[in-house]
Design a protein around this motif. Structure first.
Motif, short mmCIF file in Angstrom:
data_model
loop_
_atom_site.label_atom_id
_atom_site.label_comp_id
_atom_site.label_asym_id
_atom_site.label_seq_id
_atom_site.Cartn_x
_atom_site.Cartn_y
_atom_site.Cartn_z
N GLY A 177 0.82 -1.21 0.00
CA GLY A 177 0.00 0.00 0.00
C GLY A 177 0.85 1.25 0.00
N ALA A 178 1.94 1.24 0.76
CA ALA A 178 2.83 2.40 0.83
C ALA A 178 3.53 2.64 -0.51
N ILE A 179 3.95 1.57 -1.16
CA ILE A 179 4.61 1.71 -2.47
C ILE A 179 3.64 2.29 -3.49
N GLU A 180 2.43 1.77 -3.51
CA GLU A 180 1.44 2.28 -4.46
C GLU A 180 1.12 3.74 -4.20
N ALA A 181 0.99 4.11 -2.92
CA ALA A 181 0.71 5.50 -2.58
C ALA A 181 1.84 6.41 -3.05
N ASP A 182 3.09 5.94 -2.90
CA ASP A 182 4.24 6.73 -3.35
C ASP A 182 4.23 6.91 -4.87
N LEU A 183 3.89 5.86 -5.60
CA LEU A 183 3.82 5.96 -7.06
C LEU A 183 2.76 6.97 -7.49
N GLY A 430 -2.46 0.76 5.18
CA GLY A 430 -2.94 -0.35 5.99
C GLY A 430 -2.53 -0.29 7.45
N ARG A 431 -1.75 0.71 7.84
CA ARG A 431 -1.30 0.79 9.23
C ARG A 431 -2.38 1.45 10.09
N GLN A 432 -2.55 0.93 11.28
CA GLN A 432 -3.58 1.42 12.18
C GLN A 432 -2.96 2.13 13.37
#
Length: 466
Positions: A177-183, A430-432
């Motif tokens: 999720g973090a990689i996709e958000a960065d892209l 996805g981090r809570q």
């Protein structure tokens, strides 16, 4: 091109070459000639296409040219059963040796395929990202998810739950999720949206929707129309998944206080025969029926009120999207009266549009602080019958210096008989994170914060509403 690796090189060494190349590429994108040439020799020698070593070639492209490889990616990284200990006798030793050779060769092939999918997903470079690059990455991430035994989209959130990967890759979901958000952040999104051809190449995802919702005030014309189209596509996709989860058990329990309808379609033939067996006449070979038995079909459908309060501050995008869609699905159920409130430093009643999640999302304004008491002041008058009301509050509960007043309001509502369900925040990665002050007090109240994963909220709501 270098000479192929000699046959004498052990398979364990070949596998190590491929994995060393993978690590070198991940931590240093520059090509290392020795590892590249050795890896190429391995790949060619085991009959795989050299394109596997090209980071610019997507898994889709390779599978299109070599369709026989598609099945090999499915479940590629699912942990298997450890080989059984060697108990073979001398007569079986030759067969066992042959099997061991085949297993080692298979591991080399597996290393080549695993390296391909991991490198394509985790080595994303830097600088601007095009619509095509994002689409290619999303496709490769889908292949990685298939390799891990999950469906495309599951690990990146938004469409379902995170599967158990057997401990092989703990925390992979948040990382993807973090990689996709960065892209997405590295895209010139406004320019892409202004070009219908480029916009059509975008695949909607939670990260992309987050950016669209944040930037929608700066879009107009074609760009705004394309943004709306992507949001609607994503809403429809998530709604389909959530609707399936909701419909599994929302029919309600049988209400045996209501007599069964005495109509033919409700006739319980098996029970009728069993109960009348004492009336069977062997001489006449005939069963005389004194009483007919019917199935209960009435369901308990006590009117319930569902009030969903969603924190729309910047950290709550995933929850805002998912719970808006979920509220619309429950609003479509009989005997469920759904109200939807969004808040940051002010509250807005979105109930008139609760059946249209797309319209709700367009009316939200992400960002700002948290002022929960403002939302509670709007929610409290909606509680008509506490025992038949569930209040879902989705937030990270990091309040704007008004923690005590919000908790006191929640405590009072809960003690009146309202079913209160606090749901923690979930970011696009996805981090809570939930305010520890609130977390401890909710636990003491007997209403612990549930995970932000949407399936757990669905379960809680179905238990209360059906």
């Amino acid at each position: 091109m270098s000479d192929p690796m000699p046959e004498a090189v052990p398979d364990d060494n070949r596998r190590q070459v491929l994995y060393w190349r993978l690590l070198a590429r991940l931590f240093d994108p520059e090509e290392q000639a020795g590892l590249e040439s050795a890896s190429l020799a391995v790949v060619e020698d085991i009959g795989l296409p050299p394109a596997l070593l090209d980071p610019q070639t997507s898994v889709d492209s390779i599978v299109q040219r070599h369709p026989e490889l598609a099945a090999e990616f499915d479940g590629l990284m699912v942990p298997g059963i450890d080989p059984a200990p060697d108990t073979a006798d001398d007569s079986d030793s030759e067969a066992t040796a042959d099997e061991d050779v085949r297993d080692r060769a298979a591991e080399v092939r597996r290393a080549a395929l695993v390296s391909k999918v991991l490198l394509n997903v985790f080595s994303t470079g830097s600088g601007a990202v095009s619509a095509g690059q994002l689409s290619r990455w999303q496709s490769d991430a889908g292949w990685l998810e298939r390799a891990l035994g999950s469906r495309p989209g599951e690990l990146r959130g938004g469409r379902g739950t995170t599967p158990d990967t057997g401990g092989l890759v703990p925390g992979l979901g948040p990382e993807l999720g973090a990689i996709e958000a960065d892209l997405v952040r590295r895209m010139h999104l406004r320019e892409v949206l202004a070009d219908p051809e480029l916009a059509a190449r975008l695949t909607p995802s939670m990260s992309l929707i987050e950016q669209l919702l944040r930037d929608k005030g700066n879009l107009s014309g074609v760009a705004l129309a394309n943004a709306k189209s992507l949001i609607r596509r994503f809403v429809d996709e998530v709604a389909e998944v959530l609707r399936t989860q909701v419909e599994k058990t929302t029919v309600g329990a049988l209400d045996r206080s209501v007599p069964p309808k005495r109509v033919y379609r409700n006739l319980d033939l098996d029970r009728t025969i069993w109960k009348n067996l004492t009336n069977y006449s062997p001489e006449e070979e005939r069963l005389y029926v004194d009483r007919l038995y019917y199935r209960h079909t009435a369901r308990r459908t006590t009117p319930q009120r569902l009030i969903v309060v969603v924190d729309q501050s910047g950290s709550m995008v995933d929850s805002m999207v998912n719970c808006t869609i979920l509220a619309s699905i429950f609003a479509g159920l009989p005997k469920v009266d759904v109200h939807l409130i969004a808040y940051d430093t002010r509250a807005i009643d979105l109930t008139p549009w609760v059946n249209e999640p797309f319209e709700v999302l367009l009316r939200t304004k992400l960002g700002g602080g948290n002022d929960g008491p403002v939302a509670m002041a709007m929610a409290r008058p909606k509680i008509a019958e506490p025992k038949n009301t569930v209040l879902v509050w989705i937030s990270d509960f990091y309040e704007f210096d008004r923690s005590q007043p919000l908790f006191e309001g929640i405590e009072e509502v809960h003690r009146s008989g309202v079913k209160f369900i606090p749901v923690g925040s979930v970011t696009s990665s996805g981090r809570q994170e939930v305010n520890p002050w609130f977390r401890e007090r909710f636990k003491t109240l007997g209403t612990p914060v549930i995970s932000g994963h949407i399936d757990k909220l669905v379960h809680e709501l179905k238990t209360f509403l059906t």
